[in-house]
Scaffold this motif. Structure first.
Motif, PDB file in Angstrom:
ATOM      1  N   ARG A  23      -6.289   6.062 -11.062  1.00 26.26           N
ATOM      2  CA  ARG A  23      -7.398   5.437 -12.837  1.00 26.26           C
ATOM      3  C   ARG A  23      -8.178   6.396 -12.744  1.00 26.26           C
ATOM      4  O   ARG A  23      -8.330   7.162 -11.863  1.00 26.26           O
ATOM      5  CB  ARG A  23      -8.156   3.879 -11.850  1.00 26.26           C
ATOM      6  N   SER A  47      -4.797  -2.068  -4.949  1.00 28.67           N
ATOM      7  CA  SER A  47      -5.093  -1.649  -6.262  1.00 28.67           C
ATOM      8  C   SER A  47      -5.027  -3.149  -7.516  1.00 28.67           C
ATOM      9  O   SER A  47      -5.803  -3.499  -8.185  1.00 28.67           O
ATOM     10  CB  SER A  47      -3.002  -1.686  -6.870  1.00 28.67           C
ATOM     11  N   ASP A  66      -9.045  -3.391 -11.059  1.00 26.78           N
ATOM     12  CA  ASP A  66     -10.469  -3.172 -12.027  1.00 26.78           C
ATOM     13  C   ASP A  66     -11.863  -3.608 -12.097  1.00 26.78           C
ATOM     14  O   ASP A  66     -12.398  -2.814 -12.422  1.00 26.78           O
ATOM     15  CB  ASP A  66      -9.906  -4.715 -13.141  1.00 26.78           C
TER      16      ASP A  66
END
Length: 445
Positions: free
Chosen positions: A206, A220, A224
């Motif tokens: 990322r 994962s 975010d």
């Protein structure tokens, strides 16, 4: 520059209803990939390599199946194999790269495929593989060859990083040389080598501006949320720590080997560790500072943002606090972590935790070993002292203290308690005992 790690612990037990947490390297060989070029950007010229030779050229003969290479032949073939892998890695040619590996070694083949794919997914440059010594024959007929692997995380590291590999090469079934191993466990242990994420797992990459973060399959799902908090934490630290570029490399993976080996505390007490990456083994030059997080702590939303601000402060300060006593190193990071709160909120939190962990006789601990042996109390007392100094004299006093300790390091003698008192008294007019007493009184109000 010593290879220091700066652990960010959970800093005390989880508190009920509490809002707090836890010279560019000489490249080996020619530059194979330009800035911004990834391993996966295959070069068209690789496809034309067949035009580089003609039938009249003298090409090295590959022994037919059944013909055994002599010791010197296998040694020469091992060197050639490194050059083949270097070209394949730089050109993004996965098939050519894997053609150098003994496909009978199934486990090693799988890890080599994963390693290549990881590098292809990452923003890497300055890639090179090059022999770093002479091949040596082993008693089993294989050849060992020291190899330097060089890379730089483009846009995130100031210098390239070179690490030493140990290639074990043997003659394959088709008569040519093949790679069967790329590390030597005994040598790695002596050198203190610790794996990077791309060495141990398939990484998910990322990027966000000057932030690079690596996750794996297990972590994962949190990517975010972690990236969002990294961006917010970066803004806070950029505002608080003068002179930081904002470049950041973070690892959030489930394999905790590198974290466990770097923390001086118990693993369950450690929320993360920031650490310097030398340009090569035993070098005093640092390519970058990175940090590893403990998923069990960072994936706890109540602690994540404050832990990330703490660790990013260590990354931002880099070498600036290397000569400082441990209470200043960890206390300054904790002050920045809490700097989004008002002074009143900082004092209330400090008072709450001080009472919770039982601080009655305040002491500021200089020595790292002693500091981390009782992290609950020592982290909080350090945070209180640095928050008190920032509130009463301005946060710049913390950075001035660090610079004074750096300048004082040139003086003979170790960083004794007397030396610490001398520097602190010169900067703030108090010795550390007086500072601790006044700071605790400020917190308890």
């Amino acid at each position: 520059m010593t290879d220091q790690a700066y652990p960010g612990g959970a800093r005390g037990p989880s508190l009920p209803n509490s809002p707090r947490d836890g010279e560019a390297v000489p490249r080996i060989g020619a530059m194979r990939a330009g800035a911004g070029t990834t391993v996966g950007a295959a070069l068209a010229v690789v496809l034309l390599c067949g035009a580089c030779s003609s039938p009249g050229d003298d090409l090295p003969a590959v022994p037919a199946a059944g013909e055994t290479m002599g010791e010197a032949e296998l040694a020469d073939a091992a060197v050639d194999l490194v050059e083949e892998r270097d070209a394949a890695l730089a050109g993004g040619d996965r098939e050519a790269f894997m053609a150098t590996v003994d496909d009978d070694e199934l486990g090693f083949t799988a890890t080599q495929q994963r390693w290549f794919d990881n590098l292809a997914a990452m923003p890497v440059t300055d890639l090179a593989l090059a022999p770093a010594g002479d091949p040596e024959a082993r008693t089993d007929g294989d050849v060992e060859l020291p190899v330097d692997f060089t890379m730089r995380l483009d846009g995130f590291e100031r210098r390239s990083v070179t690490q030493r590999l140990t290639y074990t090469v043997r003659q394959g079934d088709d008569g040519g040389a093949v790679l069967v191993a790329d590390r030597d466990a005994d040598r790695d242990k002596k050198a203190g080598w610790l794996p990077d994420p791309w060495d141990v797992t398939a990484v998910e990459v990322r990027e966000s501006g000057s932030i690079l973060a690596l996750f794996d399959e297990e972590t994962s799902p949190y990517a975010d949320a972690v990236m969002e908090d990294l961006e917010a934490s970066q803004r806070t630290v950029l505002a608080a720590v003068p002179g930081w570029s904002g470049q950041l490399v973070a690892y959030d993976i489930s394999d905790l080997t590198a974290l466990e080996e770097r923390t001086p505390m118990e693993l369950w007490e450690t929320g993360g560790v920031a650490y310097p990456v030398p340009v090569r083994e035993s070098s005093s030059k640092v390519a970058a500072y990175r940090f590893i997080v403990n998923p069990e702590v960072v994936h706890n939303g109540l602690q994540r943002d404050s832990l990330l601000r703490h660790e990013l402060t260590h990354v931002a300060l880099a070498e600036r606090d290397d000569a400082s006593p441990r209470w200043l190193v960890e206390g300054a990071a904790e002050y920045v972590s809490r700097s989004e709160q008002t002074v009143e909120e900082q004092r209330a939190l400090a008072a709450y935790i001080a009472r919770y962990v039982g601080i009655t006789d305040p002491v500021l601990v200089d020595d790292p070993a002693a500091f981390y042996s009782s992290p609950d109390v020592n982290y909080e007392m350090a945070a209180i002292a640095c928050s008190f100094l920032a509130d009463t004299r301005g946060p710049e006093v913390l950075w001035a203290l660090m610079d004074d300790f750096t300048a004082d390091r040139s003086q003979p003698g170790a960083l004794s308690s007397a030396r610490v008192d001398e520097v602190v008294r010169r900067e703030v007019g108090l010795d550390t005992d007086q500072l601790a007493q006044l700071a605790l009184a400020w917190a308890l109000g």
